[in-house]
Design an enzyme around this catalytic site. Structure first.
Site, PDB file in Angstrom:
ATOM      1  CB  ILE A  30      -0.955  -0.039   1.224  1.00 43.50           C
ATOM      2  CG1 ILE A  30      -2.208   0.769   0.986  1.00 43.50           C
ATOM      3  CG2 ILE A  30      -0.252   0.367   2.502  1.00 43.50           C
ATOM      4  CD1 ILE A  30      -3.327   0.497   1.994  1.00 43.50           C
ATOM      5  CB  VAL A  95       2.248  -6.593   9.093  1.00 47.96           C
ATOM      6  CG1 VAL A  95       1.140  -7.638   9.026  1.00 47.96           C
ATOM      7  CG2 VAL A  95       1.704  -5.222   8.677  1.00 47.96           C
ATOM      8  CG  HIS A  99       5.345  -9.262   5.300  1.00 53.36           C
ATOM      9  ND1 HIS A  99       5.003  -9.296   6.640  1.00 53.36           N
ATOM     10  CD2 HIS A  99       6.021  -8.095   5.124  1.00 53.36           C
ATOM     11  CE1 HIS A  99       5.442  -8.212   7.233  1.00 53.36           C
ATOM     12  NE2 HIS A  99       6.087  -7.455   6.345  1.00 53.36           N
ATOM     13  CG  HIS A 101       9.085  -6.093   2.246  1.00 51.29           C
ATOM     14  ND1 HIS A 101       8.315  -4.941   2.228  1.00 51.29           N
ATOM     15  CD2 HIS A 101       9.066  -6.529   3.525  1.00 51.29           C
ATOM     16  CE1 HIS A 101       7.872  -4.692   3.451  1.00 51.29           C
ATOM     17  NE2 HIS A 101       8.321  -5.628   4.250  1.00 51.29           N
TER      18      HIS A 101
HETATM   19  P1  AMP Z   1       6.910  -4.653   7.539  1.00 54.46           P
HETATM   20  O1  AMP Z   1       7.201  -3.248   7.982  1.00 54.46           O
HETATM   21  O2  AMP Z   1       8.092  -5.418   7.012  1.00 54.46           O
HETATM   22  O3  AMP Z   1       6.142  -5.423   8.584  1.00 54.46           O
HETATM   23  O4  AMP Z   1       5.994  -4.509   6.251  1.00 54.46           O
HETATM   24  C1  AMP Z   1       4.620  -4.299   6.317  1.00 54.46           C
HETATM   25  C2  AMP Z   1       4.229  -3.722   4.990  1.00 54.46           C
HETATM   26  O5  AMP Z   1       2.836  -3.845   4.848  1.00 54.46           O
HETATM   27  C3  AMP Z   1       4.571  -2.237   4.844  1.00 54.46           C
HETATM   28  O6  AMP Z   1       5.449  -2.072   3.735  1.00 54.46           O
HETATM   29  C4  AMP Z   1       3.215  -1.593   4.620  1.00 54.46           C
HETATM   30  O7  AMP Z   1       3.261  -0.518   3.700  1.00 54.46           O
HETATM   31  C5  AMP Z   1       2.376  -2.748   4.113  1.00 54.46           C
HETATM   32  N1  AMP Z   1       0.949  -2.638   4.339  1.00 54.46           N
HETATM   33  C6  AMP Z   1       0.322  -2.236   5.474  1.00 54.46           C
HETATM   34  N2  AMP Z   1      -1.010  -2.293   5.315  1.00 54.46           N
HETATM   35  C7  AMP Z   1      -1.233  -2.761   4.052  1.00 54.46           C
HETATM   36  C8  AMP Z   1      -2.406  -3.042   3.285  1.00 54.46           C
HETATM   37  N3  AMP Z   1      -3.650  -2.874   3.787  1.00 54.46           N
HETATM   38  N4  AMP Z   1      -2.252  -3.488   2.021  1.00 54.46           N
HETATM   39  C9  AMP Z   1      -1.027  -3.653   1.500  1.00 54.46           C
HETATM   40  N5  AMP Z   1       0.114  -3.425   2.164  1.00 54.46           N
HETATM   41  C10 AMP Z   1       0.016  -2.981   3.424  1.00 54.46           C
END
Ligand code: AMP
Ligand code: ZN
Length: 123
Positions: A30, A95, A99, A101
C-alpha cells in the site's frame, strides 16, 4: 486472530492481489518503496522469521521462488531486485505475519539506511 494479513487472505480486507496459489498470495504494498513493491504472504500465519518451524522450510522456499517468478513476470529478473524479511523492532517489522518484500524496477540503494537525498547513511 486480529491480523491484517490474515484478513487480506480471508478477503475481509481488499488488496491488489497479483499472485495466488494454495500456499501463498502476493499483493502490492500500500506504500510502495519502488516501482514494484509486492509482499509475498503465506496462507499459514507465522508471527516472525523467529517462528519458522522445520516443517515450514518448503513453504518459505516457495515464498522466495514466487518472488522470483513475479520479478520475471514484471520484467526485472535480469536487471535485478531485492527480497527482504523484516523481523521485530530493529528490523522494522510492523505486521506480525511473515511476508517477503519484493522490490524492483529501479536501482535500489544499499546499505538500506543510505539516504538517497542526503547522499549519506542515516542512523
Ligand atoms: P513490515 O514493515 O516489514 O512489517 O511490512 C509491512 C508492509 O505492509 C509495509 O510495507 C506496509 O506498507 C504494508 N501494508 C500495510 N497495510 C497494508 C495493506 N492494507 N495493504 C497492503 N500493504 C500494506
Ligand atoms: Zn496472520
Amino acid at each position: 486472530m486480529d491480523c491484517l494479513f490474515c484478513k487480506i487472505l480471508n478477503k475481509e480486507i481488499p488488496a491488489d492481489i497479483i499472485y495466488e496459489d494454495d500456499q501463498v498470495i502476493a499483493f502490492n504494498d500500500i506504500n510502495p518503496q519502488a516501482p514494484t513493491h509486492a509482499l509475498v504472504v503465506p496462507r499459514k500465519h507465522i508471527d516472525t522469521v523467529n517462528d519458522i518451524a522445520d516443517d515450514d522450510q518448503a513453504l518459505v522456499g516457495h515464498m522466495v521462488q514466487v518472488a522470483g517468478k513475479i520479478a520475471k513476470e514484471q520484467g526485472f529478473d535480469e536487471s535485478g531486485y531485492r527480497t527482504v524479511f523484516n523481523c521485530n523492532s530493529h528490523g522494522g517489522q510492523t505486521v506480525f505475519h511473515i511476508h517477503l518484500h519484493l522490490l524492483g524496477g529501479k536501482p535500489l540503494g544499499w546499505p538500506p539506511y543510505f539516504d538517497e537525498n542526503l547522499k549519506q547513511p542515516v542512523a
